[in-house]
Scaffold this motif. Structure first.
Motif, short mmCIF file in Angstrom:
data_model
loop_
_atom_site.label_atom_id
_atom_site.label_comp_id
_atom_site.label_asym_id
_atom_site.label_seq_id
_atom_site.Cartn_x
_atom_site.Cartn_y
_atom_site.Cartn_z
N LEU B 117 0.89 -1.16 0.00
CA LEU B 117 0.00 0.00 0.00
C LEU B 117 0.92 1.21 0.00
O LEU B 117 1.60 1.49 0.98
CB LEU B 117 -0.89 -0.04 1.25
N THR B 118 0.99 1.90 -1.15
CA THR B 118 1.94 3.01 -1.27
C THR B 118 1.25 4.22 -1.89
O THR B 118 0.08 4.16 -2.28
CB THR B 118 3.14 2.65 -2.17
N GLN B 119 2.02 5.30 -2.00
CA GLN B 119 1.48 6.52 -2.61
C GLN B 119 1.04 6.30 -4.06
O GLN B 119 0.13 6.95 -4.54
CB GLN B 119 2.55 7.63 -2.59
N SER B 120 1.70 5.36 -4.72
CA SER B 120 1.37 5.18 -6.14
C SER B 120 0.01 4.51 -6.34
O SER B 120 -0.48 4.41 -7.46
CB SER B 120 2.47 4.40 -6.86
N ASP B 121 -0.63 4.07 -5.25
CA ASP B 121 -1.99 3.55 -5.35
C ASP B 121 -2.99 4.63 -5.77
O ASP B 121 -4.10 4.32 -6.18
CB ASP B 121 -2.44 2.95 -4.01
N HIS B 122 -2.55 5.85 -5.63
CA HIS B 122 -3.31 6.99 -6.11
C HIS B 122 -3.90 6.72 -7.50
O HIS B 122 -5.07 6.96 -7.77
CB HIS B 122 -2.36 8.19 -6.18
N ASN B 215 -14.04 -1.81 7.88
CA ASN B 215 -13.02 -1.77 8.91
C ASN B 215 -12.15 -0.52 8.86
O ASN B 215 -11.50 -0.18 9.84
CB ASN B 215 -12.12 -3.00 8.81
N VAL B 216 -12.11 0.12 7.70
CA VAL B 216 -11.28 1.30 7.55
C VAL B 216 -12.09 2.55 7.87
O VAL B 216 -11.59 3.55 8.33
CB VAL B 216 -10.73 1.37 6.10
N MET B 217 -13.37 2.46 7.64
CA MET B 217 -14.25 3.63 7.74
C MET B 217 -15.48 3.23 8.53
O MET B 217 -16.07 2.19 8.29
CB MET B 217 -14.66 3.99 6.30
N GLU B 218 -15.87 4.06 9.47
CA GLU B 218 -17.03 3.71 10.28
C GLU B 218 -18.34 3.88 9.51
O GLU B 218 -19.21 3.03 9.52
CB GLU B 218 -17.07 4.59 11.53
N GLU B 219 -18.43 5.01 8.81
CA GLU B 219 -19.70 5.38 8.15
C GLU B 219 -20.22 4.27 7.25
O GLU B 219 -19.49 3.42 6.78
CB GLU B 219 -19.53 6.66 7.31
N SER B 220 -21.51 4.35 7.02
CA SER B 220 -22.13 3.26 6.26
C SER B 220 -22.03 3.51 4.76
O SER B 220 -23.02 3.51 4.05
CB SER B 220 -23.59 3.15 6.67
N GLN B 283 -11.40 13.49 -1.94
CA GLN B 283 -10.03 13.00 -1.73
C GLN B 283 -9.99 11.91 -0.67
O GLN B 283 -9.36 10.88 -0.84
CB GLN B 283 -9.13 14.17 -1.28
N GLY B 284 -10.72 12.19 0.43
CA GLY B 284 -10.73 11.24 1.54
C GLY B 284 -11.34 9.91 1.14
O GLY B 284 -10.86 8.84 1.53
N GLN B 285 -12.41 9.97 0.35
CA GLN B 285 -13.05 8.73 -0.09
C GLN B 285 -12.14 7.93 -1.02
O GLN B 285 -12.10 6.70 -0.96
CB GLN B 285 -14.38 9.05 -0.80
N HIS B 286 -11.41 8.66 -1.86
CA HIS B 286 -10.45 7.98 -2.73
C HIS B 286 -9.41 7.23 -1.89
O HIS B 286 -9.12 6.07 -2.12
CB HIS B 286 -9.73 9.00 -3.63
N LYS B 287 -8.86 7.96 -0.92
CA LYS B 287 -7.82 7.38 -0.07
C LYS B 287 -8.35 6.13 0.65
O LYS B 287 -7.70 5.09 0.67
CB LYS B 287 -7.37 8.44 0.95
N PHE B 289 -10.79 4.24 -0.20
CA PHE B 289 -11.01 3.17 -1.17
C PHE B 289 -9.70 2.47 -1.50
O PHE B 289 -9.62 1.23 -1.52
CB PHE B 289 -11.65 3.75 -2.45
N GLN B 290 -8.65 3.28 -1.70
CA GLN B 290 -7.33 2.69 -2.01
C GLN B 290 -6.86 1.77 -0.88
O GLN B 290 -6.35 0.68 -1.12
CB GLN B 290 -6.29 3.80 -2.22
N ILE B 291 -7.06 2.24 0.35
CA ILE B 291 -6.63 1.44 1.50
C ILE B 291 -7.46 0.15 1.59
O ILE B 291 -6.93 -0.94 1.76
CB ILE B 291 -6.74 2.26 2.81
N ALA B 292 -8.78 0.32 1.40
CA ALA B 292 -9.67 -0.85 1.47
C ALA B 292 -9.31 -1.88 0.40
O ALA B 292 -9.33 -3.09 0.65
CB ALA B 292 -11.13 -0.41 1.30
N LEU B 293 -8.94 -1.41 -0.80
CA LEU B 293 -8.58 -2.33 -1.89
C LEU B 293 -7.38 -3.20 -1.50
O LEU B 293 -7.36 -4.41 -1.75
CB LEU B 293 -8.24 -1.56 -3.16
N ARG B 294 -6.38 -2.58 -0.85
CA ARG B 294 -5.18 -3.34 -0.50
C ARG B 294 -5.44 -4.32 0.65
O ARG B 294 -4.92 -5.42 0.65
CB ARG B 294 -4.04 -2.39 -0.13
N PHE B 295 -6.27 -3.89 1.61
CA PHE B 295 -6.62 -4.83 2.68
C PHE B 295 -7.44 -5.99 2.09
O PHE B 295 -7.23 -7.15 2.46
CB PHE B 295 -7.42 -4.11 3.78
N ALA B 296 -8.34 -5.64 1.18
CA ALA B 296 -9.14 -6.68 0.53
C ALA B 296 -8.23 -7.65 -0.22
O ALA B 296 -8.39 -8.87 -0.13
CB ALA B 296 -10.14 -6.05 -0.43
#
Lengths: 198, 370
Positions: B117-122, B215-220, B283-287, B289-296
């Motif tokens: 999970l790196t900056q290039s996941d942007h 797990n990364v984000m509380e909101e539904s 921006q926050g949602q993108h970030k 999502f990127q984090i969730a993709l790598r955990f997934a």
């Protein structure tokens, strides 16, 4: 470093051969240098004969010493089946199995737009000439299972089928005597899809 | 799988470093240009024999030095010692696993699975459809050798066919056009297999993505990857759909001299709450999502290959608010072993830690344990 010119030239020539790098070429050249002159002459003559005496069979384009190769000349072969291969080396490989008793047709390559190989630069027209002249019941396509071999097989099958000739392709799958667990996933996958009943 | 320790010799800034890792979280902290990412880079090298950011082996050798060497001690069911060295003069990279030299890097890949999970996941969420295909392909390829092989075959067919089409465009001749059908059929065969794999994968992967997102984000917020092949999502329809598209576009393809249809043009749409992320996401949602993709990806791979991949996270905490940093550090606990770089301690105090976690401070290519 100075190397005697004849040695340099010999190394240069040998390293043009497929699978021979500079180091191997040097080893071969030095070996020849140490060898008995008779042995060197034998080697030279065999290479010369190879080039002068071998020609290509006018029917199947296999390597031959006559206009027709021994397989095409033979009366024992099944003349209703033709196995299509890429190169003469494939004929040797299939012949060694003793499992095949039909005729061959050597295409001399496979279709590859990237390297400019089109149907005209292969012996495809010659294959269809044979299909017209001879009574053929089955064509076995035995091309390599790579991208170009696949496309060439599809190209040929599409044109042979309308002639009412049965077109088959050699099976692909697990090597004999091999362990299932050591085969790669893609091969096992293919073998499962193309399974046969016993 | 656990990485017990590494030894770096002349690897970028690290002249000579020995690092012992925790089986759980390893936080690597230091200022810019001190050699934090280099540690992740070396771990990535051990797992894949390649550099993380696509730089050459040569560039990884410390200035004024003639070679680099990385040693790593992995532990899965047994211990595996991996050694990679590169010597400037011979331009040769040597790979050894348990003292046995490996000549093909493909023999190493998959043996030590790794998720980054790196900056290039942007680029995965912001970039072109090609960036998303690259991500999806890499996840499937790492769990299915069959897929990787079909993909390679498909790309070769694509190249051949593109060359043929451009030749036809240049000079129309029956000999050339005659071959087109054979190449189309080859494309159809491999291409349909790729689409089938992708459909099946997306179906399974979506479950992992929504679980990770939670797990990364509380909101539904509900994440979803949408994928169809020319309007179809049914595996048994794919070949016919593809064939129709090839027939319809045949003249166009000839006119333009290039491949116009096939899975190489697939788009995977990332959807958040029913809206396309790329167009409407913050921006926050993108970030997130990127984090969730790598955990997934991590949990998907873990389930598929029954082996826990190495998890590398480069400089992600710096961009997060303390609440989310805390949430992610909790989630990291489920991963097992992970390697996380951070530039400062601002967020460090918010992270969920326990005594087994390790803090490694890096300064001028030297590591100290805090």
């Amino acid at each position: 470093m100075l190397i005697a010119e004849p040695l340099q030239i010999a190394i240069e020539e040998l390293s043009k051969l497929p699978g021979i790098g500079r180091k191997t070429a040097q080893r071969l050249a030095l070996h020849v240098l140490k060898s008995d002159i008779n042995n060197v002459n034998n080697l030279l003559n065999s290479l010369k004969d190879l080039k002068e005496k071998i020609k290509f069979c006018k029917d199947c384009f296999n390597i031959s010493t006559d206009d027709l190769c021994d397989i095409c000349k033979s009366v024992k072969r099944d003349r209703t089946v033709i196995c299509v291969v890429e190169e003469a080396s494939d004929v040797i490989a299939i012949e060694k199995t003793n499992e095949y008793n039909g005729l061959y047709h050597v295409l001399g390559g496979v279709l590859s737009p990237l390297s400019g190989t089109d149907p005209e630069s292969l012996k495809i027209k010659e294959l269809f000439d044979r299909l017209e002249k001879e009574k053929i019941n089955e064509i076995i396509l035995a091309l390599n299972p790579d991208t170009e071999g696949e496309a060439t097989s599809l190209f040929l099958a599409k044109r042979i089928k309308p002639l009412g000739i049965n077109v088959t392709r050699i099976a692909r799958g697990l090597p004999i005597g091999g362990d299932l667990e050591f085969a790669d996933e893609a091969t096992i996958g293919r073998a499962v899809i193309n399974r046969s009943s016993i | 799988m656990i990485l017990k320790s590494i030894y770096l010799k002349n690897f970028r800034l690290h002249k000579s470093s020995v690092l012992e890792f925790s089986d759980e979280l390893n936080y690597i902290v230091g200022g810019n240009g001190q050699g934090k990412t280099t540690i992740l880079e070396s771990i990535y090298y051990l797992c894949t024999t390649k550099s993380l950011n696509g730089s050459s082996d040569y560039e990884s050798v410390n200035f004024n030095e003639e070679f680099f060497e990385i040693k790593g001690k992995f532990f899965d069911l047994t211990e595996n010692n991996v050694v990679i060295n590169f010597i400037n003069e011979s331009k040769r990279k040597n790979i050894y696993i348990d003292e046995k030299q490996i000549y093909k890097s493909s023999e190493v890949i998959g043996k030590f699975p790794v998720v980054t999970l790196t900056q290039s996941d942007h680029a995965v969420t912001f970039g072109s459809p090609g960036d998303r295909r690259k991500f999806i392909d890499s996840v499937i390829s790492q769990t299915s050798e069959t897929y990787l092989k079909i993909l390679i075959e498909y790309n070769k067919t694509l190249k051949q066919r593109s060359s043929l089409l451009s030749q036809i465009k240049e000079r129309y001749s029956p000999v050339l056009v005659d071959q087109l059908d054979a190449w189309s059929e080859a494309l159809l065969k491999n291409g349909s297999e790729i689409v089938k794999h992708r459909l099946k994968f997306i179906d399974e992967f979506n479950v992992y993505v929504s679980e990770a997102y939670k797990n990364v984000m509380e909101e539904s917020e509900i994440p979803f990857i949408d994928y169809d092949f020319y309007g179809s999502k049914k595996v048994d329809e794919i070949k016919d759909r593809f064939n129709e598209e090839l027939t319809t576009n045949r003249n166009d393809e000839i006119r333009r001299g290039t491949n116009l249809v096939g899975p190489h043009r697939d788009e995977f749409q990332f959807i958040l709450n029913g809206k396309e992320l790329r167009k409407y996401g913050s921006q926050g949602q993108h970030k997130t999502f990127q984090i969730a993709l790598r955990f997934a990806q991590f949990f998907y791979m873990k389930d598929k290959i029954q082996k826990s991949p190495i998890f590398l996270m480069d400089d992600v905490f710096g961009e997060l608010d303390s609440y989310r940093a805390k949430k992610i550090s909790h989630y990291l606990k489920e991963i097992g072993q992970a390697f996380i770089t951070m530039t400062d301690f601002t967020n460090y105090k918010f992270l969920a830690r326990n005594e087994k976690d390790k803090l490694i401070e890096v300064s001028e290519g030297k590591a100290v344990y805090a």
